[in-house]
Design a protein around this motif. Structure first.
Motif, PDB file in Angstrom:
ATOM      1  N   TYR A  73       0.820  -1.213   0.000  1.00 35.86           N
ATOM      2  CA  TYR A  73       0.000   0.000   0.000  1.00 35.86           C
ATOM      3  C   TYR A  73       0.857   1.268   0.000  1.00 35.86           C
ATOM      4  O   TYR A  73       0.421   2.309  -0.529  1.00 35.86           O
ATOM      5  CB  TYR A  73      -0.994  -0.037   1.168  1.00 35.86           C
ATOM      6  CG  TYR A  73      -2.104  -1.038   0.896  1.00 35.86           C
ATOM      7  CD1 TYR A  73      -3.061  -0.797  -0.085  1.00 35.86           C
ATOM      8  CD2 TYR A  73      -2.160  -2.257   1.572  1.00 35.86           C
ATOM      9  CE1 TYR A  73      -4.047  -1.734  -0.378  1.00 35.86           C
ATOM     10  CE2 TYR A  73      -3.139  -3.190   1.291  1.00 35.86           C
ATOM     11  CZ  TYR A  73      -4.080  -2.924   0.315  1.00 35.86           C
ATOM     12  OH  TYR A  73      -5.061  -3.848   0.017  1.00 35.86           O
ATOM     13  N   LEU A 114       0.407   4.222  -3.075  1.00 41.06           N
ATOM     14  CA  LEU A 114       0.249   5.676  -2.941  1.00 41.06           C
ATOM     15  C   LEU A 114       1.416   6.434  -3.563  1.00 41.06           C
ATOM     16  O   LEU A 114       1.234   7.521  -4.120  1.00 41.06           O
ATOM     17  CB  LEU A 114       0.090   6.047  -1.460  1.00 41.06           C
ATOM     18  CG  LEU A 114      -1.331   5.995  -0.872  1.00 41.06           C
ATOM     19  CD1 LEU A 114      -2.295   6.853  -1.681  1.00 41.06           C
ATOM     20  CD2 LEU A 114      -1.860   4.587  -0.774  1.00 41.06           C
ATOM     21  N   PHE A 129     -10.579  10.103  -1.213  1.00 38.49           N
ATOM     22  CA  PHE A 129     -10.263   8.688  -1.066  1.00 38.49           C
ATOM     23  C   PHE A 129     -11.369   8.021  -0.258  1.00 38.49           C
ATOM     24  O   PHE A 129     -11.895   8.602   0.698  1.00 38.49           O
ATOM     25  CB  PHE A 129      -8.923   8.487  -0.351  1.00 38.49           C
ATOM     26  CG  PHE A 129      -7.726   8.775  -1.201  1.00 38.49           C
ATOM     27  CD1 PHE A 129      -7.104   7.762  -1.914  1.00 38.49           C
ATOM     28  CD2 PHE A 129      -7.215  10.064  -1.289  1.00 38.49           C
ATOM     29  CE1 PHE A 129      -5.992   8.033  -2.710  1.00 38.49           C
ATOM     30  CE2 PHE A 129      -6.114  10.341  -2.080  1.00 38.49           C
ATOM     31  CZ  PHE A 129      -5.494   9.330  -2.794  1.00 38.49           C
ATOM     32  N   THR A 186      -4.002   5.745   5.846  1.00 38.11           N
ATOM     33  CA  THR A 186      -4.325   7.174   6.006  1.00 38.11           C
ATOM     34  C   THR A 186      -3.058   8.014   6.037  1.00 38.11           C
ATOM     35  O   THR A 186      -2.971   9.069   5.389  1.00 38.11           O
ATOM     36  CB  THR A 186      -5.136   7.387   7.297  1.00 38.11           C
ATOM     37  OG1 THR A 186      -6.396   6.712   7.186  1.00 38.11           O
ATOM     38  CG2 THR A 186      -5.395   8.874   7.532  1.00 38.11           C
ATOM     39  N   ARG A 199      -0.153   7.316   4.716  1.00 36.13           N
ATOM     40  CA  ARG A 199       0.462   7.346   3.383  1.00 36.13           C
ATOM     41  C   ARG A 199      -0.315   8.284   2.447  1.00 36.13           C
ATOM     42  O   ARG A 199       0.284   8.958   1.611  1.00 36.13           O
ATOM     43  CB  ARG A 199       0.491   5.932   2.790  1.00 36.13           C
ATOM     44  CG  ARG A 199       1.255   4.879   3.577  1.00 36.13           C
ATOM     45  CD  ARG A 199       2.769   5.108   3.601  1.00 36.13           C
ATOM     46  NE  ARG A 199       3.188   6.084   4.590  1.00 36.13           N
ATOM     47  CZ  ARG A 199       3.163   5.855   5.909  1.00 36.13           C
ATOM     48  NH1 ARG A 199       2.725   4.723   6.406  1.00 36.13           N
ATOM     49  NH2 ARG A 199       3.585   6.798   6.724  1.00 36.13           N
ATOM     50  N   ILE A 200      -1.633   8.315   2.568  1.00 36.46           N
ATOM     51  CA  ILE A 200      -2.421   9.217   1.723  1.00 36.46           C
ATOM     52  C   ILE A 200      -2.031  10.658   1.979  1.00 36.46           C
ATOM     53  O   ILE A 200      -1.731  11.423   1.048  1.00 36.46           O
ATOM     54  CB  ILE A 200      -3.935   9.008   1.975  1.00 36.46           C
ATOM     55  CG1 ILE A 200      -4.393   7.671   1.384  1.00 36.46           C
ATOM     56  CG2 ILE A 200      -4.747  10.157   1.355  1.00 36.46           C
ATOM     57  CD1 ILE A 200      -5.825   7.286   1.747  1.00 36.46           C
ATOM     58  N   ILE A 258     -10.418  12.128   3.017  1.00 33.96           N
ATOM     59  CA  ILE A 258     -10.807  10.730   3.131  1.00 33.96           C
ATOM     60  C   ILE A 258     -12.282  10.712   3.507  1.00 33.96           C
ATOM     61  O   ILE A 258     -12.661  11.194   4.581  1.00 33.96           O
ATOM     62  CB  ILE A 258      -9.957   9.986   4.168  1.00 33.96           C
ATOM     63  CG1 ILE A 258      -8.500   9.941   3.707  1.00 33.96           C
ATOM     64  CG2 ILE A 258     -10.480   8.565   4.385  1.00 33.96           C
ATOM     65  CD1 ILE A 258      -7.540   9.311   4.704  1.00 33.96           C
TER      66      ILE A 258
END
Length: 358
Positions: free
Chosen positions: A263, A267, A284, A342, A344-345, A354
């Motif tokens: 993951y 990203l 997201f 979260t 990493r986003i 989000i």
């Protein structure tokens, strides 16, 4: 003295783009041919010499070819049924939108985990509806009833409509309708890259296009017959440059060996591939993997070699609104997945939002 000619490096193999869905068999309800869209689809089918048959109802397709249930399932996924949408009462579509707007049912993808495995039951064939005028009129009534609130409609609850747009043109109709509705908004999600018909439409920012993305392990093992990750991201850039609001659904989030690296890489790839400054307004949605006992039975029958983990003993029960318990990850794993992804986003897209984790 001998002269050594250096060998040429092997040429890179260029992979063919994921092709458009072309059904191998088509059924028509007779009344569908009374609509311009039905006539156009019939012309399209005949021009490609695709076999077709008539049927009394899009809900009663029987005698599909295939000697075994698995063979019939695979053939059904390559079968298109053209009919009328008679039920114009829209289902709720939380948390994605207020209502599901039904322009198609069924999908040509073979995602092992998909909830359509069970919700469509014995009808995995792909249905498209030609009376989009009636569907749009029904949407207009919902918008009027909820005024002055904005009403949002999800077009991809039971299908991937972008994968059918070259046949139906239904997304184009919805996008252009919503463009003129101050209180109407459209949303859809896709695993396909075929966005060309949408790029020059007048949308007024009222349609959010979202792409389903995932760790490389998930896409390679569980998403046959869909566009490759790179194709989806290229299409996302095209959608962003066309001015559409853009979003990504990371779903289903699957706990697997190396999930943090998977993951993280996802990203990072997104950040490198998308146009600069795209974070403003980007959304997201995160959905963890879940299944029911019925889904587990169906998936194991249809995809007997799947690596999809569905061990009930390792899961937590969660009540499902359709009366069946779902099996989700235990709280500790849920928290780890949500917090890590979260972080990493926001590391790569600090201005993004989000919408939810479920």
């Amino acid at each position: 003295m001998s002269i050594v000619t250096p060998e040429r490096p092997p040429a890179k193999r260029t992979r063919k783009p994921t092709g458009l869905f072309i059904p191998e068999l088509v059924f028509f309800e007779p009344d569908a041919l009374n609509y311009p869209k039905g006539e156009r689809i019939m012309e399209w089918v005949k021009s490609r010499n695709i076999p077709y048959r008539m049927t009394t109802s899009h809900n009663r397709i029987t005698n599909l070819p295939g000697e075994t249930e698995v063979e019939q399932y695979k053939i059904a996924k390559r079968t298109l049924v053209v009919g009328l949408r008679k039920t114009l009462t829209f289902d709720q579509s939380k948390p994605s939108a207020d209502y599901a707007i039904p322009i198609a049912t069924g999908c040509m993808g073979h995602c092992h985990y998909c909830y359509l495995q069970t919700t469509l039951g014995a009808k995995p064939y792909i249905r498209v509806y030609v009376n989009t005028g009636d569907i749009i009129d029904a949407a207009k009534k919902y918008i009027t009833e909820r005024s002055p609130e904005i009403t949002t409609f999800e077009a991809a609850c039971t299908s991937d409509p972008l994968g059918l747009e070259h046949i139906t043109g239904s997304l184009t109709e919805l996008i252009e309708f919503m463009a003129e509705e101050p209180l109407g908004r459209l949303r859809f999600v896709t695993k396909y890259q075929h966005v060309e018909p949408l790029l020059k439409l007048k949308h007024n920012g009222h349609t959010r296009v979202r792409f389903s993305v995932n760790a490389d392990y998930v896409i390679k093992n569980f998403e046959p017959a869909t566009s490759r990750f790179e194709e989806r991201i290229e299409a996302a850039g095209q959608i962003a440059r066309a001015g559409y609001p853009l979003g990504f659904i990371i779903a289903p989030i699957i706990w697997h060996d190396g999930w943090e690296e998977g993951y993280s890489e996802l990203l990072e790839k997104l950040a490198h591939a998308l146009p600069p400054g795209i974070g403003q307004g980007l959304t997201f949605e995160m959905i963890q993997h879940r299944f029911t006992k019925t889904a587990k039975t169906v998936i194991e029958k249809r995809y007997p070699k799947s690596k999809l983990e569905m061990d009930i003993e390792k899961r937590k029960k969660k009540w499902g609104k359709w009366g069946q318990n779902k099996y989700v990850y235990p709280d500790e794993q849920q928290t780890a997945l949500r917090e890590f992804i979260t972080e990493r986003i926001f590391e790569h897209f600090p201005e993004a939002a989000i919408d939810y984790f479920t």
